[in-house]
Design an enzyme around this catalytic site. Structure first.
Site, PDB file in Angstrom:
ATOM      1  N   LYS A 192       0.858  -1.345  -0.025  1.00 24.82           N
ATOM      2  CA  LYS A 192      -0.067  -0.113  -0.128  1.00 24.82           C
ATOM      3  C   LYS A 192       0.893   1.508   0.040  1.00 24.82           C
ATOM      4  O   LYS A 192       0.573   2.281  -0.639  1.00 24.82           O
ATOM      5  CB  LYS A 192      -1.033   0.011   1.158  1.00 24.82           C
ATOM      6  CG  LYS A 192      -2.152  -0.862   1.193  1.00 24.82           C
ATOM      7  CD  LYS A 192      -3.222  -0.217   0.066  1.00 24.82           C
ATOM      8  CE  LYS A 192      -4.226  -0.998   0.080  1.00 24.82           C
ATOM      9  NZ  LYS A 192      -5.448  -0.544  -1.154  1.00 24.82           N
ATOM     10  N   LYS A 197      -6.589 -15.280 -12.950  1.00 22.03           N
ATOM     11  CA  LYS A 197      -7.504 -14.881 -11.773  1.00 22.03           C
ATOM     12  C   LYS A 197      -8.232 -13.810 -12.326  1.00 22.03           C
ATOM     13  O   LYS A 197      -8.007 -12.899 -12.684  1.00 22.03           O
ATOM     14  CB  LYS A 197      -6.370 -14.332 -10.483  1.00 22.03           C
ATOM     15  CG  LYS A 197      -7.509 -14.192  -9.247  1.00 22.03           C
ATOM     16  CD  LYS A 197      -6.555 -14.313  -7.962  1.00 22.03           C
ATOM     17  CE  LYS A 197      -7.328 -14.146  -7.013  1.00 22.03           C
ATOM     18  NZ  LYS A 197      -7.192 -12.842  -6.242  1.00 22.03           N
ATOM     19  N   LYS A 215     -11.205  -7.467  -9.847  1.00 25.04           N
ATOM     20  CA  LYS A 215     -11.869  -6.072 -10.215  1.00 25.04           C
ATOM     21  C   LYS A 215     -10.598  -5.347 -10.983  1.00 25.04           C
ATOM     22  O   LYS A 215     -10.717  -4.583 -11.933  1.00 25.04           O
ATOM     23  CB  LYS A 215     -12.263  -5.645  -8.906  1.00 25.04           C
ATOM     24  CG  LYS A 215     -13.328  -4.520  -9.263  1.00 25.04           C
ATOM     25  CD  LYS A 215     -14.266  -4.051  -8.107  1.00 25.04           C
ATOM     26  CE  LYS A 215     -14.796  -2.716  -8.452  1.00 25.04           C
ATOM     27  NZ  LYS A 215     -15.340  -2.115  -7.075  1.00 25.04           N
TER      28      LYS A 215
END
Ligand code: TRP
Length: 331
Positions: free
Chosen positions: A111, A195, A198
């Protein structure tokens, strides 16, 4: 009976990968265990959503999980920010969570790399909040994917640390509940990748319109076709078959499998069939998502009941924890 807790990311638009990878298993678990499923809206603040987006997302996620079959009569489904006991336990756990261990977690490092302009303390202590989510209900099992295993390991550490520090057995050590090897199906993307995700931009949402599903499936990557009898399927083709396996009737799958094996397959036919079968599968869910999203009374009833049940369980634990720590009431 084991207690199961799982947090749900508060961004809407569940896709087929989410459904077969997680939601379907939640639905099965609610029949066998005491389950708490919650929408992790506190966690979503680490990326600074606008107030309107935050609300719309939470509502969408709630409607989608209900539409998929999470049953508020069986499972406790609630919104994290409706349970103030969670942030309180988070605060208490933070006192025994150390900078070094928090900085080392891969999700934090990822992150921090993704949003270098916003490396906030909430990102750093994300695993502490997640631990609070889990242990506030004294959970035994946490259904999580691979990417959350380290966070769960931290939750185990914080639970054990608390027990050791105060010489108590307040918190069970929560175990990962993985579906791998069992029913867990990894749904591939339509772009040939392994995979569906989104952020990968290769997903088919449960709420997707039939036209859009058809377009996406017809655009799926294929190859030139089989050259030899009974040859192995390359990944891009296997992906389409894997999708078919979960949405199509067995004889349909067998039909195309045979066609592949004797080299008579036409990918256009397979894609047409796959698209229709995905539409048949998602249509009722999509219908329910639309209905439930419009039913604000139902949504608020579900959220209110869920919050009450979750707070009942959470406040019991928190009372115990406060006593143990030494916060004893003078009044
Ligand atoms: N971190 C999880 C995710 O990104 C969501 C989550 C928050 C969670 N709290 C949790 C999962 C507690 C399991 C248990 O998917």
């Amino acid at each position: 009976m084991p207690t199961v807790v799982s947090g749900i990311r508060s961004t809407g638009n569940l896709h087929l990968g989410n459904y077969f990878g997680a939601v379907k298993n939640f639905i099965e678990m609610q029949n066998e265990h005491q389950t708490f499923f919650f929408i992790a809206d506190f966690h979503s603040l680490t990326t600074h959503p606008t107030p309107a987006d935050l609300h719309t997302n939470v509502k969408q996620v709630l409607a989608e999980y209900l539409a998929c079959g999470i049953d508020p009569e069986k499972a406790t489904i609630f919104i994290q920010s409706d349970v103030p006991e969670i942030p309180e336990l988070y605060l208490l756990l933070n006192m025994n969570a150390y900078l070094g261990e928090l900085e080392r977690t891969t999700s934090f490092k990822d992150k921090a790399r993704q949003q270098p302009e916003n490396v906030n303390a909430g990102l750093l202590t994300y695993p502490v909040l997640m631990a609070a989510d889990i242990i506030i209900h004294k959970a035994n099992l946490v259904p999580v994917g691979k990417d959350q295993e380290q966070n769960l390991e931290m939750a185990r550490t914080f639970a054990r640390r608390f027990n050791r520090m105060y010489d108590v057995e307040t918190f069970p050590t929560p175990r990962a509940y993985t579906f791998e090897g069992k029913d867990m199906v990894k749904i591939p993307g339509l772009d040939g990748s392994g995979k569906m995700g989104k952020s990968e931009g290769n997903a088919i949402a449960l709420a997707e319109s039939p036209e859009s599903i058809r377009k996406k499936v017809m655009r799926a990557v294929t190859d030139e076709g089989p050259k030899e009898l009974n040859q192995n399927k390359p990944a891009v083709i296997q992906n389409l078959f894997t999708l078919m396996d979960v949405v199509s009737a067995p004889d349909v799958v067998a039909h195309f499998d045979l066609a592949y094996n004797n080299c008579s397959i036409r990918y256009g036919d397979l894609k047409k069939q796959l698209a229709e079968d995905i539409i048949n599968f998602t249509n009722p869910i999509r219908g329910r998502i639309n209905e439930i999203s419009k039913d604000n009374d139902y949504l608020s009833r579900v959220a209110k009941n869920g919050a009450e049940k979750a707070r009942e369980s959470a406040s019991k634990t928190l009372k115990e924890v406060r006593e143990i720590i030494g916060f004893r009431r003078f009044f």
